[in-house]
Enzyme design. Sequence first.
Site, mmCIF file in Angstrom:
data_model
loop_
_atom_site.group_PDB
_atom_site.id
_atom_site.type_symbol
_atom_site.label_atom_id
_atom_site.label_comp_id
_atom_site.label_asym_id
_atom_site.label_seq_id
_atom_site.Cartn_x
_atom_site.Cartn_y
_atom_site.Cartn_z
ATOM 1 N N LYS A 1 -1.885 4.954 8.564
ATOM 2 C CA LYS A 1 -0.797 4.787 7.401
ATOM 3 C C LYS A 1 -1.917 5.175 6.094
ATOM 4 O O LYS A 1 -1.569 5.909 5.559
ATOM 5 C CB LYS A 1 -0.220 3.702 7.175
ATOM 6 C CG LYS A 1 0.462 3.614 5.992
ATOM 7 C CD LYS A 1 1.149 1.998 5.571
ATOM 8 C CE LYS A 1 1.679 2.394 4.185
ATOM 9 N NZ LYS A 1 2.246 0.967 3.788
ATOM 10 N N THR B 1 0.801 -1.207 -0.071
ATOM 11 C CA THR B 1 0.062 0.011 0.115
ATOM 12 C C THR B 1 0.975 1.266 0.061
ATOM 13 O O THR B 1 1.751 1.531 1.051
ATOM 14 C CB THR B 1 -0.909 -0.147 1.255
ATOM 15 O OG1 THR B 1 -1.666 -1.175 1.204
ATOM 16 C CG2 THR B 1 -1.773 1.242 1.149
ATOM 17 N N LYS C 1 -7.785 1.254 -2.979
ATOM 18 C CA LYS C 1 -7.389 0.938 -1.712
ATOM 19 C C LYS C 1 -7.747 2.010 -0.897
ATOM 20 O O LYS C 1 -8.443 1.884 0.290
ATOM 21 C CB LYS C 1 -5.881 0.623 -1.727
ATOM 22 C CG LYS C 1 -5.396 0.312 -0.298
ATOM 23 C CD LYS C 1 -5.519 -1.022 0.056
ATOM 24 C CE LYS C 1 -5.257 -0.993 1.701
ATOM 25 N NZ LYS C 1 -5.515 -2.308 2.292
HETATM 26 P P1 NAD Z 1 6.134 -6.090 7.331
HETATM 27 O O1 NAD Z 1 6.678 -4.992 7.911
HETATM 28 O O2 NAD Z 1 5.554 -7.401 8.114
HETATM 29 O O3 NAD Z 1 6.840 -6.523 5.991
HETATM 30 C C1 NAD Z 1 7.568 -5.748 5.317
HETATM 31 C C2 NAD Z 1 9.022 -6.316 5.019
HETATM 32 O O4 NAD Z 1 9.716 -5.746 3.912
HETATM 33 C C3 NAD Z 1 9.902 -6.857 6.161
HETATM 34 O O5 NAD Z 1 10.010 -7.865 6.271
HETATM 35 C C4 NAD Z 1 10.924 -5.949 5.725
HETATM 36 O O6 NAD Z 1 12.406 -6.525 6.306
HETATM 37 C C5 NAD Z 1 11.020 -5.974 4.225
HETATM 38 N N1 NAD Z 1 11.865 -4.919 3.764
HETATM 39 C C6 NAD Z 1 11.991 -3.514 4.322
HETATM 40 N N2 NAD Z 1 12.737 -2.839 3.109
HETATM 41 C C7 NAD Z 1 13.187 -3.723 2.438
HETATM 42 C C8 NAD Z 1 14.163 -3.598 1.238
HETATM 43 N N3 NAD Z 1 14.709 -2.545 1.005
HETATM 44 N N4 NAD Z 1 14.538 -4.773 0.586
HETATM 45 C C9 NAD Z 1 13.805 -6.012 1.100
HETATM 46 N N5 NAD Z 1 13.129 -6.147 2.012
HETATM 47 C C10 NAD Z 1 12.711 -4.847 2.743
HETATM 48 O O7 NAD Z 1 4.728 -5.227 6.832
HETATM 49 P P2 NAD Z 1 3.372 -6.110 6.234
HETATM 50 O O8 NAD Z 1 2.313 -6.353 7.283
HETATM 51 O O9 NAD Z 1 3.927 -7.319 5.471
HETATM 52 O O10 NAD Z 1 2.780 -5.169 5.300
HETATM 53 C C11 NAD Z 1 3.438 -4.952 3.892
HETATM 54 C C12 NAD Z 1 2.446 -4.076 3.031
HETATM 55 O O11 NAD Z 1 1.231 -4.511 3.013
HETATM 56 C C13 NAD Z 1 2.435 -2.416 3.519
HETATM 57 O O12 NAD Z 1 2.495 -1.489 2.601
HETATM 58 C C14 NAD Z 1 1.033 -2.515 4.282
HETATM 59 O O13 NAD Z 1 0.535 -1.267 4.458
HETATM 60 C C15 NAD Z 1 0.290 -3.719 3.246
HETATM 61 N N6 NAD Z 1 -0.936 -4.239 4.011
HETATM 62 C C16 NAD Z 1 -0.736 -4.858 5.159
HETATM 63 C C17 NAD Z 1 -1.961 -5.293 5.795
HETATM 64 C C18 NAD Z 1 -1.816 -6.003 7.125
HETATM 65 O O14 NAD Z 1 -2.765 -6.470 7.689
HETATM 66 N N7 NAD Z 1 -0.569 -6.418 7.881
HETATM 67 C C19 NAD Z 1 -3.021 -5.598 5.231
HETATM 68 C C20 NAD Z 1 -3.118 -5.002 3.956
HETATM 69 C C21 NAD Z 1 -2.067 -4.005 3.476
#
Ligand code: NAD
Length: 291
Positions: free
Chosen positions: A237, A87, A162
């Site tokens: 966010k 997102t 979204k």
């Molecule tokens: P998270 O923080 O658990 O995962 C993100 C991952 O990206 C981490 O493991 C981090 O180490 C990795 N990362 C960061 N920078 C990086 C880089 N430069 N290279 C490689 N890896 C890197 O977050 P999440 O909950 O998995 O969410 C991910 C996305 O999905 C976000 O944009 C969030 O808004 C969206 N989202 C989350 C949810 C939810 O319920 N968690 C629901 C809908 C959408």
Amino acid sequence: MKIGFIGLGNMGAPMAANLAAAGHAVTGFDLAAPMPEGVTKAGSASAAATGQEVVITMLPNGAILKSVARDVIPAMQAGAVLLDCSTVEVDAARDVAARCAQAGLGFLDAPVSGGVGGAAAGTLTFMVGGDATAFETEKPLFDVMGQKAVHCGPAGNGQAAKICNNMILGATMIVTCEAFALADKLGLDRQAMFDVVSTSSGQSWSMNTYCPAPGIGPKSPADNDYTPGFAAELMLKDLRLAQAAAEAADADTPMSRAAMALYEQFVEQEGGAGKDFSAMLPRFEQRPRGG
Ligand code: NAD
């Protein structure tokens, strides 16, 4: 398909694991998280992207997406597709789309709804912006990771869908919580309130499916001491992204601006971080009018 998957956190890990379990060849990279089952580890983002038909990203925000895109675009083979499920800002998606087009690559922005549970169960909803042909090519992957994928138009429109959805959700959850707290003070039983509203014109997903009052309606995070679910800081966010988009588009959005301000206060000053976004109900219960 040959898939590179970058960002294997709470959402990315189960999505990548489902793709691997469905028989796709998945190579992953994450700065910190371990590889999920069936995913081959690469040493860098560009190594994970090299030689793949599609590169999926699931990253925290638009700045990180742009920086990862700078690394992976030169490594991707001509005709491959960068499929971003994070997102992020509408503008960030459109910026990365333009850079992919210049490099002869396809791009889809495909943010998701459904949370960690939906990612694990393969029941996410994808809102997809970008080229219709690329959407058709990647459809089998959406079918593995989700239950529904809606093509919303050109690049950036997935992110637009979204944030529009989540601004409705944020404002609706707040007013549902307000109404329960008011009902308490008026001596209206919560079950009666649910029975009326969930079958009347005040009904919504927040009331009917994800009721913020413990013990009322279907099981929800309220029944688990407001453990997320969908964390308040993630709602904040998305409401911030909605306000940034509204600012850029000169759109008047007073309700979602108020929702953003409330979640900001809740998360940053009132201990709401780490709680489900429906924990607005106990917050209102404790407050006097204008408090
Ligand atoms: P998270 O923080 O658990 O995962 C993100 C991952 O990206 C981490 O493991 C981090 O180490 C990795 N990362 C960061 N920078 C990086 C880089 N430069 N290279 C490689 N890896 C890197 O977050 P999440 O909950 O998995 O969410 C991910 C996305 O999905 C976000 O944009 C969030 O808004 C969206 N989202 C989350 C949810 C939810 O319920 N968690 C629901 C809908 C959408």
